[in-house]
Design a protein around this motif. Structure first.
Motif, PDB file in Angstrom:
ATOM      1  N   ALA A 292      14.043  19.312  32.358  1.00 37.41           N
ATOM      2  CA  ALA A 292      12.802  19.250  31.564  1.00 37.41           C
ATOM      3  C   ALA A 292      13.106  19.260  30.073  1.00 37.41           C
ATOM      4  N   VAL A 293      14.077  20.079  29.679  1.00 35.21           N
ATOM      5  CA  VAL A 293      14.465  20.132  28.259  1.00 35.21           C
ATOM      6  C   VAL A 293      15.047  18.794  27.821  1.00 35.21           C
ATOM      7  N   GLU A 294      15.898  18.211  28.671  1.00 30.94           N
ATOM      8  CA  GLU A 294      16.486  16.912  28.338  1.00 30.94           C
ATOM      9  C   GLU A 294      15.402  15.850  28.186  1.00 30.94           C
ATOM     10  N   GLY A 295      14.369  15.945  28.992  1.00 28.58           N
ATOM     11  CA  GLY A 295      13.262  15.004  28.867  1.00 28.58           C
ATOM     12  C   GLY A 295      12.576  15.125  27.515  1.00 28.58           C
ATOM     13  N   HIS A 296      12.362  16.355  27.054  1.00 25.39           N
ATOM     14  CA  HIS A 296      11.735  16.556  25.738  1.00 25.39           C
ATOM     15  C   HIS A 296      12.652  16.076  24.615  1.00 25.39           C
ATOM     16  N   ASN A 298      14.801  13.669  24.792  1.00 26.45           N
ATOM     17  CA  ASN A 298      14.732  12.210  24.799  1.00 26.45           C
ATOM     18  C   ASN A 298      13.451  11.722  24.135  1.00 26.45           C
ATOM     19  N   ARG A 299      12.345  12.422  24.378  1.00 27.49           N
ATOM     20  CA  ARG A 299      11.067  12.048  23.766  1.00 27.49           C
ATOM     21  C   ARG A 299      11.139  12.179  22.250  1.00 27.49           C
ATOM     22  N   ILE A 300      11.729  13.278  21.768  1.00 26.92           N
ATOM     23  CA  ILE A 300      11.851  13.503  20.330  1.00 26.92           C
ATOM     24  C   ILE A 300      12.727  12.427  19.689  1.00 26.92           C
ATOM     25  N   ILE A 320       5.656  14.827  16.543  1.00 28.47           N
ATOM     26  CA  ILE A 320       6.144  15.460  17.770  1.00 28.47           C
ATOM     27  C   ILE A 320       5.108  16.402  18.348  1.00 28.47           C
TER      28      ILE A 320
END
Length: 324
Positions: A292-296, A298-300, A320
């Motif tokens: 989940a952290v990696e997903g955020h 990537n979004r940033i 953001i």
């Protein structure tokens, strides 16, 4: 973080990626916490090792289409491959004198990332990568060129025009060079059209049942053509099965098997896993993940790249926080 202190006494489990520097920080801040290697990063590292193996043994797949026997034909020397050899030699000679990557880049007028690539990859892998970029565009059309040449059409320009009508996307000089080799009687036999190392890697890393029948057939062809690719495929699938089914207790046996009988790149991956064995075993056993952290993250990064690096930190922060 102060050495020896316990900054976060409530932390019991810390999920991290594969960078060993995090281990040092975790042991300083929360020495009693259990470290868990993130599964996404483990799969990424394994995928890189599989692709290196496929790239290094690409020659096993590029055999003459009319025969199943004999070694793959040697690729002729090209300006691209000669440039790769020269750059690799220049970068490593300068690095041996103690120059930094930035200094080498300024001396050779190369980007620092390019210097890093030539410094940290062996020549065989660099040549294989360059060969994948520079070769193969004419391969689907060599049968046609040879047939037309034997029929009396020996003009490179005429053949080039005919190939464009058939969907050829390369340049005239590639066609001309091949026609010249036919004229001199030194043309390399027509090579079987093969999928790229990255494509083969994607088939290996995905669950077998999710592959299309055509992809499974091509992967089986690659396995039959090269024992090293077959071994990498078997080991990668064993590892991903352990990961998906949380079978961390099988990890030691897998490491021993990979180090003893696996391709070089897989063996190096296994050695890195051995050095981080408790965390990787936990990652293959427990349910914790930093996905989940990696997903955020990537979004940033995506939002930041959309701004082309020109906006202020304040605007980036606002985007953001406001973007769903």
């Amino acid at each position: 973080m102060p050495t020896g202190s316990q900054e976060h006494p409530a932390a019991e489990i810390v999920c991290r990626d594969r960078l060993m520097a995090f281990t040092k920080a975790i042991r300083q801040a929360a020495p009693d916490a259990l470290e868990v290697a993130d599964r996404w990063h483990l799969l990424q590292n394994l995928s890189t090792a599989v692709e290196k193996t496929c790239r290094r043994h690409r020659g096993c797949l590029r055999r003459p289409a009319t025969t199943d026997a004999g070694p793959p034909p040697a690729a002729p020397a090209t300006p691209l491959l000669e440039r790769v050899r020269q750059r690799h030699r220049d970068v490593n000679e300068l690095a041996a004198t103690g120059l930094s990557l930035s200094a080498i880049g300024r001396r050779l007028q190369l980007d620092r990332k390019t210097v890093w690539r030539y410094r940290h990859n062996n020549l065989e892998d660099l040549l294989a990568s360059a060969g994948d970029r520079g070769a193969g565009v004419l391969d689907p059309f060599t049968d046609y060129v040879q047939d037309r040449f034997q029929a009396g059409c020996t003009s490179s320009m005429q053949l080039y025009r005919e190939l464009l009508a058939l969907g050829y996307t390369g340049g005239y000089h590639v066609v001309n060079r091949y026609v010249t080799s036919i004229r001199k009687g030194v043309a390399i036999p027509t090579l079987a059209v093969t999928p790229s190392p990255r494509t083969i890697t994607s088939w290996i890393m995905r669950p077998h049942e999710t592959l299309r029948a055509s992809d499974s057939a091509q992967l089986e062809t690659a396995r039959n053509a090269c024992p090293e690719i077959a071994a990498a495929c078997d080991l990668a699938r064993e590892f991903t099965a352990m990961l998906r089914h949380r079978q961390g207790h099988l990890l030691r046996d897998w490491i021993q098997k990979a180090e003893l009988s696996g391709p070089e790149a897989i063996g190096i991956f296994a050695d890195c896993v051995r050095q981080d064995l408790p965390a990787v075993t936990a990652g293959l056993t427990l349910s914790y993940s930093s996905g989940a952290v990696e997903g955020h993250v990537n979004r940033i990064k995506t939002i930041k790249r959309q701004m082309y690096g020109r906006a202020s930190f304040t605007l980036l922060r606002a985007r953001i926080l406001l973007q769903p």
